[in-house]
Design a protein around this motif. Sequence first.
Motif, PDB file in Angstrom:
ATOM      1  N   ASN A 149       0.825  -1.203   0.000  1.00 31.89           N
ATOM      2  CA  ASN A 149       0.000   0.000   0.000  1.00 31.89           C
ATOM      3  C   ASN A 149       0.865   1.261   0.000  1.00 31.89           C
ATOM      4  O   ASN A 149       0.557   2.242  -0.691  1.00 31.89           O
ATOM      5  N   ILE A 154      -1.050   4.392  -1.175  1.00 28.24           N
ATOM      6  CA  ILE A 154      -2.300   4.236  -0.424  1.00 28.24           C
ATOM      7  C   ILE A 154      -1.934   4.326   1.063  1.00 28.24           C
ATOM      8  O   ILE A 154      -1.375   3.386   1.634  1.00 28.24           O
ATOM      9  N   MET A 159      -7.365   0.868   4.604  1.00 27.88           N
ATOM     10  CA  MET A 159      -7.273   0.161   3.329  1.00 27.88           C
ATOM     11  C   MET A 159      -6.509  -1.158   3.458  1.00 27.88           C
ATOM     12  O   MET A 159      -6.377  -1.897   2.473  1.00 27.88           O
TER      13      MET A 159
END
Length: 499
Positions: A149, A154, A159
């Motif tokens: 991620n 991200i 998430m």
Amino acid sequence: MGSSSKKIAATCLILAGGEGRRLTPDKPLLEIDNRPIIERTASVVVPLFEAVLVVTNTPEKYAFLGLPVVGDERQGFGPLMGIYSGLRRIKHETAFVCAADMPFLDETIIRRQIIELGEFDIVVPCPGKRPEFLHAFYRQRCLPAIRDNLDAGIFKIEMLVPRCKTRRLEKEWFAKNGLAQGMDRAFTNINTMRDYRRWTGQEDGQPGGVSGPNALQSIAPDLLREIRRSLIDQESAFQARFTQETFSSIWSHSARVARIAHHIARAEGWEEEPALLAGLLHDSGKFARGSYHEDDTPEEENAVRFARRILSGTAYAKWLPSISDAILSSYLEGKATSDIGRAVYDADCLDKLGSLGVAQFFAKKALRRQFLDDDVMIRTSIELTYAHHAPETLKTATGRSLARKRKVRTRRFYTDLLDEWKELGLGAFTIVEDDIAGIVCILVVPGSCSCGGRFERQSDIRDSLKCRSVVVCYRCRACGLENEFSFCLPNVRGLPQKP
């Protein structure tokens, strides 16, 4: 020993890497009930977990905690990078991650939370509308998902849920386990000034968590005016030979010391009124009769004489023995032998530490017509040395606790000042720790002379009127310029005694 008292076989990661955009760069250092928020956090997790790490890119701010520190592997990626960097460094398979701005962590909730870990990768409580990912347990096997991620840009912790098996603890879980009552407090974050004011009791303009800016009001107004007038008159008479201005630095200092001593006495459970009066009067002999050390009479004895003269016949005369002993034992003999003496001694020292000490250092230099130049920069060594040793030299538990925080603040300020000094091309100085006759001194060392030559430094300890002094001499190899300064050393353990 019951299982509830055993340490959890995991590492706690305290994330202290925020940039402070919503409140302050030092948000974890804001104080609630006279303790930094991060210190309150640490006081819960240190006895709770087998290991504790502080994840931060500014380790100097949190050195007073005495905890190991790990920095983000890459900066500017938010708390997800903090979790990643911490998980890579821990020896346990599991970590409890908490934010440094959570002052009311609840041990019972944390112990109950880890029971839910089982085969899950993450256990995150959801006491409100949003999950508390900075009050959650993470297994090291989350690392690949976190790395992917981060590489993909991200940065939201939530998430991770699609890739990590996550156990959410909803409101019903808290109610079922009898934890609903303390739920809101346990997950409090100090994100805004409104939050901070609410938890320090300052909403609607009501002060809270502090003992004393108005403590002087407990002294009879006529007596307070007399002490103030006398101190200002004495100093002004001394300064009158140079200027016709009125000087009140001794009064201002005495008023601050009185209030700090009052605060320490209250925290230690001692009599507050004599501490307040002793603080007010401790320097009243410094400029006795408008002179400074005109004869061999120690200023402390002059202070005691003044105290007896001004307090005799008043309602405060009953405190004269305590006040006299406090002044004499703290300063004349160099050792505080009474509770009030210890409170005043520490108050006098604390008035010269941290942000307060920095402000006074430069104010005193200006009063003596000395302004910001290379010579003053070198003399900041005095402030740094005293701040360095303060936690071991102060005489009360309250004083030592306050000194530990101010030691960090003092070092941070002068480090930043020297960085700016160099950045603006004003000169290069280095902060070094020098062992002088077995005593650590923190010296601000100039990089070169104005002629461009290099300085040689020599240092030693000598006797002065009331103390052992460190003497530091800089000599330019090129032009022969010499600059020597000295200062009294704090009474640290191992200090050679006067022969």
